[in-house]
Design an enzyme around this catalytic site. Structure first.
Site: not given
Ligand code: NAP
Length: 271
Positions: A68, A104
């Site tokens: 991205k 998004d």
């Molecule tokens: P990302 O950039 O990897 O960010 C992950 C976030 O989750 C970070 O803040 C991380 O905290 C936190 N995290 C990860 N594991 C954790 C745990 N065990 N306990 C507490 N916090 C935790 O991921 P992303 O791209 O933002 O995506 C996040 C979610 O959104 C995913 O499930 C993805 O599938 C979903 N999503 C959905 C859509 C949709 O259209 N519905 C679009 C985009 C994303 P730390 O800073 O502490 O590591």
């Protein structure tokens, strides 16, 4: 016009085989009689992928993890919103000119706005990753009063500074009072469906709770929120609406949102 070759669209990511974007966009093209085909491209080379997109005349691309931000330097232009968010999820190819967009955050707000007026509402954003950045940016644009709750303080503080709002460590989230809670971490995603990053005790029936996760359709957090009388929104809605905005950019047509929701829901429902 008859016998015109189909326009090619796709999603770029790695891994990509689980993506539901092809099912969603091909159904939308068919429903609107648009002569397009949408396929999944798995790659480990963002620069080469964009070069390929130009060379092959691919008309539009969804961009997902981990590209991205990685593809941004290779585009000709960025939509101002995508530039401010610092990430894109959509590319439009107009005669060889590649422009990046971010739908998004817009998708998440479209999903929320169907349930609640956003201006002035308090919103706790759980997570500080890529999704949270886009969601938080648009929530602030809509006039919501944000608090970022995150596991790691450094990432959480950085996002809070970007959004000009307070930060609270995730383990203290119960101390916040909010009208809207948006969950944007992977906690609760298949195959760890029994996990939730939010204690059930903070869920009050006046709250709107949205989870970015769409697999499962109803996460443990959303189940608890529903049981406590909250209004709940699945990540499916966010996914559909970000895709609907992509469809609008690529085709100039109104997206068939109900068709898109039905095919994705059908693909996700346990058989
Ligand atoms: P990302 O950039 O990897 O960010 C992950 C976030 O989750 C970070 O803040 C991380 O905290 C936190 N995290 C990860 N594991 C954790 C745990 N065990 N306990 C507490 N916090 C935790 O991921 P992303 O791209 O933002 O995506 C996040 C979610 O959104 C995913 O499930 C993805 O599938 C979903 N999503 C959905 C859509 C949709 O259209 N519905 C679009 C985009 C994303 P730390 O800073 O502490 O590591």
């Amino acid at each position: 016009m008859k016998n015109q070759p189909a326009k090619i669209y796709g999603v770029l990511g790695n891994p990509i085989h689980h993506s539901l974007s092809p099912v969603m966009h091909n159904a939308a093209f068919k429903a609107e009689g648009f002569n397009g085909v949408y396929v999944a491209f798995e790659s480990s080379d963002p620069e080469g992928s964009i070069r390929g997109m130009r060379a092959l005349g691919i008309c539009g691309m969804s961009v997902t993890i981990p590209f991205k931000t990685a593809v941004m330097p290779y585009l000709d232009e960025l939509d101002p919103l995508a530039e401010q968010i610092g990430a894109i999820n959509t590319i439009l190819n107009q005669g060889g000119h590649l422009k990046g967009y971010n739908t998004d955050g817009l998708g998440s707000m479209k999903a929320l706005e169907k349930k609640i007026d956003l201006a002035g509402k308090r919103c706790v954003l759980v997570g500080a990753g890529g999704a949270a950045r886009g969601i938080g940016f648009m929530a602030r644009e809509k006039g919501m009063k944000l608090v970022v709750a995150n596991r790691s303080a450094d990432r959480g503080r950085a996002l809070a500074a970007f959004l000009d709002c307070p930060f609270i460590p995730l383990e203290r989230i119960q101390e916040t009072e909010t009208d809207v809670l948006i969950q944007s971490t992977p906690v609760g995603m298949f195959p760890h469906e029994n996990a939730s990053p939010v204690p059930d005790g903070m869920l009050r029936k006046e709250m709107v709770v949205m989870d970015a996760i769409y697999n499962p359709l109803e996460t443990r957090l959303l189940k608890s929120a529903r049981a406590r009388g909250c209004t709940t929104i699945s990540g499916l809605e966010m996914f559909i609406h970000q895709g609907a905005e992509q469809f609008r950019l690529w085709t100039g047509l109104n997206p068939p949102v109900d068709v898109m929701r039905a095919v994705v829901k059908n693909a996700l429902e346990p058989k």
